[in-house]
Design an enzyme around this catalytic site. Structure first.
Site, PDB file in Angstrom:
ATOM      1  N   CYS A  76       0.874  -1.175   0.000  1.00 21.96           N
ATOM      2  CA  CYS A  76       0.000   0.000   0.000  1.00 21.96           C
ATOM      3  C   CYS A  76       0.914   1.227   0.000  1.00 21.96           C
ATOM      4  CB  CYS A  76      -0.859  -0.039   1.259  1.00 21.96           C
ATOM      5  SG  CYS A  76      -1.903   1.405   1.507  1.00 21.96           S
ATOM      6  N   CYS A 186      -0.880   3.829  -6.528  1.00 22.66           N
ATOM      7  CA  CYS A 186      -1.748   3.186  -5.527  1.00 22.66           C
ATOM      8  C   CYS A 186      -1.993   1.778  -6.043  1.00 22.66           C
ATOM      9  CB  CYS A 186      -3.068   3.948  -5.415  1.00 22.66           C
ATOM     10  SG  CYS A 186      -4.363   3.060  -4.508  1.00 22.66           S
TER      11      CYS A 186
END
Ligand code: DGL
Length: 282
Positions: A76, A186
């Site tokens: 992440c 992302c």
């Protein structure tokens, strides 16, 4: 617990995005075992405060450590920006995070401007701004914060009209003719690559940082003698344990679907053996 090669690798994201990294890890290291933790209950992280991202990331890491992992992959970008230094400080296992692939995008031949799609958190944090300050042409980097996009992907896995409308509006903000690459900063966005290309055109390259992370995991495990070195016959069988904090069965099913679709796209020919799917509620 002493770290040994038979322990699983823990992979964590605020939700299903890190499944895109898990797929690359499996492709490169199929004989490893994996535990994937999606903190979907608390997604998105990308519109939260630094304090919240740190607290949530440390809580997930503690839970994975209690399950006995030999290395942690923070799959992440947002949690990496907010908490990687703290995680490395408190954990005594290898910890690898994500970095938006700005460098490879800038170094491409005939590069024009580079747009970076990421969460508002990643783009405003120090880590990213230090990264882009390395290039004198930082003004050639266009930040494209995408609030709300993670929620759409968590809900539909990147399918549906809402997503198409979101992306069409997003790209109206920029002059696509001067952009040569878009960095997917992302891990959720990997799942919507095809749709992004459909909207921006195939002359703009999409670049992600997954391979850098996966190579680093392999390097660190090898250096610590923690890499599984077993051959396989015909096709590998990879053990995966899916954990999700939402308590919703559909998030576990979506995680498996996205993993299998992504592995297929990568041309992987093995078998995934799911063990002990589990919901961890906080
Ligand atoms: N996949 C996460 C990332 O790479 C999404 C963060 C969020 O939950 O907003 O940044």
């Amino acid at each position: 617990m002493t770290n040994n090669e038979n322990m699983p690798i823990g992979v964590f994201d605020s939700g299903v995005g890190g499944i895109s990294v898990l797929a690359d890890l499996i492709k490169q290291m199929p004989m490893e075992k994996y535990i994937y933790f999606g903190d979907s209950k608390n997604a998105p992280y990308g519109t939260r405060s630094l304090e919240e991202v740190r607290t949530l990331s440390i809580r997930v890491a503690d839970s994975l450590i209690a399950d006995g992992i030999k290395a942690l992959v923070v799959a992440c970008n947002t949690a990496t920006s907010g908490a990687i230094a703290e995680l490395r400080e408190v954990l005594d296992i290898p910890v690898v995070g994500m970095e938006p692939a700005v460098k490879p995008a800038i170094e491409r031949p005939h590069a024009g401007k580079v747009a970076v799609m990421a969460t508002p958190f990643t783009l405003r944090e120090k880590k990213f701004n230090t990264l882009i300050s390395k290039w004198a042409e930082a003004n050639e980097i266009i930040k494209l914060p995408c609030p709300g996009l993670v929620e759409i992907i968590e809900a539909y896995g990147g399918r549906g009209q809402e997503l198409r409308e979101y992306l069409a509006t997003l790209f109206q903000q920029v002059n696509l003719n001067e952009i040569s690459s878009i960095v997917l900063g992302c891990t959720h966005y990997i799942f919507i690559k095809a749709l992004i290309t459909e909207i921006v055109g195939s002359s703009i390259s999409l670049v992600d940082g997954n391979s850098g992370t996966v190579n680093q995991v392999q390097r660190l495990l090898r250096a610590d003698n923690l890499l599984v070195n077993k051959p396989y016959e015909v096709a590998p069988i990879t053990e995966v344990r899916m954990i999700n904090s939402s308590g919703r069965e559909e998030l576990i099913s979506l995680s498996k679907l996205l993993l299998e679709e992504r592995l297929k796209e990568l041309g992987w020919i093995g078998i995934i053996k799911y063990i002990d799917d589990c919901h961890k509620m906080y």
